[in-house]
Scaffold this active site. Structure first.
Site, PDB file in Angstrom:
ATOM      1  N   GLY A 155      45.628   8.162  69.154  1.00 13.31           N
ATOM      2  CA  GLY A 155      46.620   9.033  68.503  1.00 13.31           C
ATOM      3  C   GLY A 155      48.017   8.532  68.838  1.00 13.31           C
ATOM      4  N   ARG A 156      48.964   9.451  68.766  1.00 15.58           N
ATOM      5  CA  ARG A 156      50.365   9.063  69.000  1.00 15.58           C
ATOM      6  C   ARG A 156      50.545   8.418  70.368  1.00 15.58           C
ATOM      7  NH1 ARG A 156      51.787  14.300  66.019  1.00 15.58           N
ATOM      8  NH2 ARG A 156      50.400  15.148  67.591  1.00 15.58           N
ATOM      9  N   ARG A 178      37.735   8.245  66.514  1.00 17.30           N
ATOM     10  CA  ARG A 178      36.869   8.682  65.410  1.00 17.30           C
ATOM     11  C   ARG A 178      37.130   7.890  64.134  1.00 17.30           C
ATOM     12  NH1 ARG A 178      37.909  14.462  66.779  1.00 17.30           N
ATOM     13  NH2 ARG A 178      39.758  14.007  65.590  1.00 17.30           N
ATOM     14  N   ILE A 234      45.683   9.969  81.638  1.00 17.99           N
ATOM     15  CA  ILE A 234      46.956  10.694  81.483  1.00 17.99           C
ATOM     16  C   ILE A 234      46.768  11.865  80.518  1.00 17.99           C
ATOM     17  CG2 ILE A 234      48.519   8.777  81.962  1.00 17.99           C
ATOM     18  CD1 ILE A 234      48.676   8.642  78.721  1.00 17.99           C
ATOM     19  N   ALA A 235      45.499  12.209  80.207  1.00 16.38           N
ATOM     20  CA  ALA A 235      45.234  13.202  79.158  1.00 16.38           C
ATOM     21  C   ALA A 235      44.952  14.574  79.765  1.00 16.38           C
ATOM     22  CB  ALA A 235      44.080  12.721  78.293  1.00 16.38           C
ATOM     23  N   ARG A 236      43.703  14.865  80.016  1.00 15.22           N
ATOM     24  CA  ARG A 236      43.314  16.100  80.678  1.00 15.22           C
ATOM     25  C   ARG A 236      42.153  15.782  81.597  1.00 15.22           C
ATOM     26  NH1 ARG A 236      47.496  17.799  79.326  1.00 15.22           N
ATOM     27  NH2 ARG A 236      48.002  19.680  78.148  1.00 15.22           N
ATOM     28  N   GLU A 264      43.309  21.464  88.071  1.00 15.94           N
ATOM     29  CA  GLU A 264      44.693  21.375  88.544  1.00 15.94           C
ATOM     30  C   GLU A 264      45.201  22.725  89.020  1.00 15.94           C
ATOM     31  OE1 GLU A 264      46.056  18.058  85.297  1.00 15.94           O
ATOM     32  OE2 GLU A 264      47.512  19.600  85.812  1.00 15.94           O
ATOM     33  N   HIS A 282      50.598  15.282  87.568  1.00 12.80           N
ATOM     34  CA  HIS A 282      50.800  15.580  86.141  1.00 12.80           C
ATOM     35  C   HIS A 282      52.268  15.390  85.725  1.00 12.80           C
ATOM     36  CE1 HIS A 282      48.797  17.898  82.629  1.00 12.80           C
ATOM     37  NE2 HIS A 282      49.756  17.109  82.182  1.00 12.80           N
TER      38      HIS A 282
END
Ligand code: GLV
Length: 318
Positions: A155-156, A178, A234-236, A264, A282
């Site tokens: 994505g971005r 995807r 770096i996402a979740r 977290e 984070h």
């Protein structure tokens, strides 16, 4: 004047802009709203400026006598909000994409470099007073320039990481996504996650958390990584099976750079004791200009709602 709850202390510029337009209440705490507090907030305020960690679950939206018509979430990820439940309750929701893409991609590069070049470990060595001077075989890390980077989720933010890796570090880019992505640099799509994990020297996770992405990177996927490879998230935290990752790191075969964790701010002690992992709190979007831009975008959406206009960053539309 409409009432607006700020669920945390946001940047001063955000607070000032909010106070000029709304009757503002600031919840001056660093922890997120519990489900119960989120429910109470929905009953008590016309609009809410919230952020990750605030638990707007389906249970929160089930509360009776809701007053709230709008939740502007500060951040791009919105797995802390049950958007379907918000929609069912007629409560508008927005997030803040784009403005944090560069900052978050920069942090991915920080983690790649820190992990591959053992920067956290080196810093600990200097601070501990244990450094006995330069020598030819001390703390040898992994070379980054020219390696193959595998991006999970193009994505971005994934594209911004890939662009930095390609143009800045001459890396070959492969990705798992995807749908195919049309990008302005060479990048090869890999059909299956295991294929990506086994071919990349550096793997970066950038997919959203929650839903089908929960534990997308499991023990089997991590087991595909080659010896010496670097894993960055770096996402979740929930995208990765944290226990499996700790087990893999404990074997010493791979190293990791992490900005996010499953529970977290709880970071397992088993991670903290490992030298082959860089642990950040984070920090993805944590640059003042970025956070101010996020605050402004969240407020712009709340103002659009207050004026009866469509939200620029709506998470659901009729
Ligand atoms: C931060 O993690 C965000 O989703 O903006």
């Amino acid at each position: 004047m409409k009432t607006l709850l700020l669920t945390r202390r946001f940047p001063d510029a955000t607070i000032a802009a909010a106070q000029a337009l709304f009757d503002v209440t600031i919840r001056d705490r660093t922890d997120g709203l519990s489900v119960e507090d989120a429910a109470t907030a929905l009953q008590s305020f016309d609009a809410i400026l919230c952020t990750l960690g605030d638990r707007f679950s389906d249970m929160a939206f089930a509360v009776p006598d809701k007053r709230c018509g709008m939740i502007g979430s500060f951040g791009v990820g919105f797995n802390h909000i049950d958007v379907a439940a918000a929609q069912a309750a007629g409560i508008h929701v927005s997030n803040t994409p784009d403005v944090l893409t560069d900052a978050t991609a920069d942090l991915a590069m920080t983690l790649i470099l820190m992990t591959a070049r053992r920067a956290g470990e080196g810093e600990r060595l200097v601070r501990s007073g244990g450094w006995d001077g330069w020598h030819p075989t001390q703390m040898l890390g992994t070379h980054v320039t020219g390696k193959r980077i595998g991006i999970i989720g193009m994505g971005r933010i994934g594209q911004a990481v890939a662009r930095r890796a390609h143009f800045g570090f001459g890396m070959k880019v492969i990705y798992f996504n995807r749908s195919p992505k049309d990008v302005d640099f060479p990048a090869r799509q890999v059909d299956d996650l295991h294929g990506l994990m086994s071919q990349a020297d550096i793997v970066v996770v950038t997919v959203p958390g929650g839903g089908a992405n929960t534990h997308l990177v499991d023990a089997a996927a991590l087991g595909q990584m080659t010896d010496g490879a670097v894993f960055v998230n770096i996402a979740r935290g929930d995208v990765v099976d944290e226990a499996a990752m700790i087990a893999e790191l404990a074997r010493g075969r791979i190293s990791a750079g992490l900005d996010v964790y499953d529970k977290e701010p709880m970071v397992p002690d088993a991670l903290k004791v490992l030298e082959n992992v860089v642990l950040l709190p984070h920090l993805g979007s944590a640059a003042l200009e970025t956070r101010e831009a996020m605050g402004q975008m969240a407020l712009d959406n709340i103002v659009a709602w207050a004026e009866g206009r469509p939200l620029p960053q709506a998470l659901w539309t009729v």
